[in-house]
Design a protein around this motif. Sequence first.
Motif, mmCIF file in Angstrom:
data_model
loop_
_atom_site.group_PDB
_atom_site.id
_atom_site.type_symbol
_atom_site.label_atom_id
_atom_site.label_comp_id
_atom_site.label_asym_id
_atom_site.label_seq_id
_atom_site.Cartn_x
_atom_site.Cartn_y
_atom_site.Cartn_z
ATOM 1 N N LYS A 1 -1.242 -52.518 28.080
ATOM 2 C CA LYS A 1 -1.195 -50.464 28.880
ATOM 3 C C LYS A 1 -2.037 -49.745 27.674
ATOM 4 O O LYS A 1 -2.364 -49.102 28.405
ATOM 5 C CB LYS A 1 0.421 -50.409 28.607
ATOM 6 C CG LYS A 1 1.360 -52.187 28.758
ATOM 7 C CD LYS A 1 1.401 -51.468 30.293
ATOM 8 C CE LYS A 1 2.182 -50.715 30.969
ATOM 9 N NZ LYS A 1 1.988 -50.293 32.425
ATOM 10 N N GLU B 1 -0.834 -51.733 23.212
ATOM 11 C CA GLU B 1 0.985 -51.853 23.674
ATOM 12 C C GLU B 1 0.184 -52.677 24.877
ATOM 13 O O GLU B 1 -0.313 -52.535 25.446
ATOM 14 C CB GLU B 1 0.986 -50.416 24.203
ATOM 15 C CG GLU B 1 2.467 -51.021 24.997
ATOM 16 C CD GLU B 1 2.992 -49.037 25.355
ATOM 17 O OE1 GLU B 1 4.430 -49.877 26.583
ATOM 18 O OE2 GLU B 1 2.708 -48.780 25.224
ATOM 19 N N ILE C 1 2.040 -55.917 28.155
ATOM 20 C CA ILE C 1 2.814 -57.076 28.671
ATOM 21 C C ILE C 1 2.220 -58.041 29.225
ATOM 22 O O ILE C 1 1.465 -58.204 29.931
ATOM 23 C CB ILE C 1 3.410 -56.264 29.689
ATOM 24 C CG1 ILE C 1 4.065 -54.585 29.098
ATOM 25 C CG2 ILE C 1 4.155 -57.488 30.547
ATOM 26 C CD1 ILE C 1 4.544 -54.170 30.477
ATOM 27 N N ARG D 1 9.177 -61.426 30.417
ATOM 28 C CA ARG D 1 8.699 -60.017 29.941
ATOM 29 C C ARG D 1 8.549 -59.734 28.450
ATOM 30 O O ARG D 1 9.876 -59.151 27.770
ATOM 31 C CB ARG D 1 8.940 -58.498 30.450
ATOM 32 C CG ARG D 1 8.240 -58.700 32.416
ATOM 33 C CD ARG D 1 8.901 -57.262 33.065
ATOM 34 N NE ARG D 1 8.293 -56.321 31.956
ATOM 35 C CZ ARG D 1 7.694 -55.236 31.884
ATOM 36 N NH1 ARG D 1 7.144 -55.343 33.621
ATOM 37 N NH2 ARG D 1 7.987 -54.406 31.789
ATOM 38 N N HIS E 1 7.452 -57.509 25.903
ATOM 39 C CA HIS E 1 6.095 -55.750 26.208
ATOM 40 C C HIS E 1 6.320 -55.321 24.324
ATOM 41 O O HIS E 1 7.243 -55.338 23.653
ATOM 42 C CB HIS E 1 7.353 -54.573 26.795
ATOM 43 C CG HIS E 1 7.011 -53.468 27.122
ATOM 44 N ND1 HIS E 1 7.279 -52.423 27.438
ATOM 45 C CD2 HIS E 1 5.887 -52.561 26.625
ATOM 46 C CE1 HIS E 1 6.443 -50.767 27.649
ATOM 47 N NE2 HIS E 1 5.887 -51.582 26.545
ATOM 48 N N HIS F 1 8.973 -55.044 19.767
ATOM 49 C CA HIS F 1 8.912 -55.506 20.883
ATOM 50 C C HIS F 1 9.778 -54.297 21.657
ATOM 51 O O HIS F 1 10.843 -52.636 21.016
ATOM 52 C CB HIS F 1 10.126 -56.320 20.868
ATOM 53 C CG HIS F 1 9.354 -57.694 21.016
ATOM 54 N ND1 HIS F 1 10.175 -58.591 21.410
ATOM 55 C CD2 HIS F 1 8.526 -57.791 20.003
ATOM 56 C CE1 HIS F 1 9.663 -60.121 20.470
ATOM 57 N NE2 HIS F 1 8.154 -59.644 19.810
ATOM 58 N N ARG F 2 9.373 -53.942 22.100
ATOM 59 C CA ARG F 2 10.369 -52.602 23.436
ATOM 60 C C ARG F 2 10.753 -53.047 24.508
ATOM 61 O O ARG F 2 11.125 -53.665 25.152
ATOM 62 C CB ARG F 2 8.616 -51.880 24.168
ATOM 63 C CG ARG F 2 7.393 -51.500 23.092
ATOM 64 C CD ARG F 2 7.092 -50.363 23.635
ATOM 65 N NE ARG F 2 6.623 -49.514 22.220
ATOM 66 C CZ ARG F 2 6.848 -48.814 22.146
ATOM 67 N NH1 ARG F 2 8.278 -48.146 22.410
ATOM 68 N NH2 ARG F 2 6.200 -47.994 21.580
#
Length: 127
Positions: free
Chosen positions: A78, A91, A93, A105, A107, A126-127
């Motif tokens: 990303k 960043e 995924i 996923r 992220h 982690h998002r």
Amino acid sequence: MNPCPCGTGRDYAACCGRYHAGEAAPDAEALMRSRYSAFVLRDAAYLRASWHPDTCPAELGLDADGAPTTTWLGLTVKQHRVTGPDTAEVEFIARYRVGGGSAVRLHERSRFVRLDGRWLYVDGEHR
């Protein structure tokens, strides 16, 4: 052609394979992509060598006896952001499946540092 697992569309030997063979990654994004490929290929030695020694776990859990196999399904970068002369963030995924389970996923915003001319993974949020 042997496509690289990291998803660039390039041949593995010309992409992540050269980093797995010992060449230093030129930036944090290239290192992150090579680490993803190392997870796909279950290359524990490369993962350890590219992990900062202060944060590298004792066990990676790549081939735990009796554990379901992780199948990596794809990577999307990303953002790659240089945060200092020897620091950066990436960043991404990553999609994977454990055993016959549903796709998951991951992220993450990962932090990297360059020591002695080599980029190393420090940690991730982690998002």
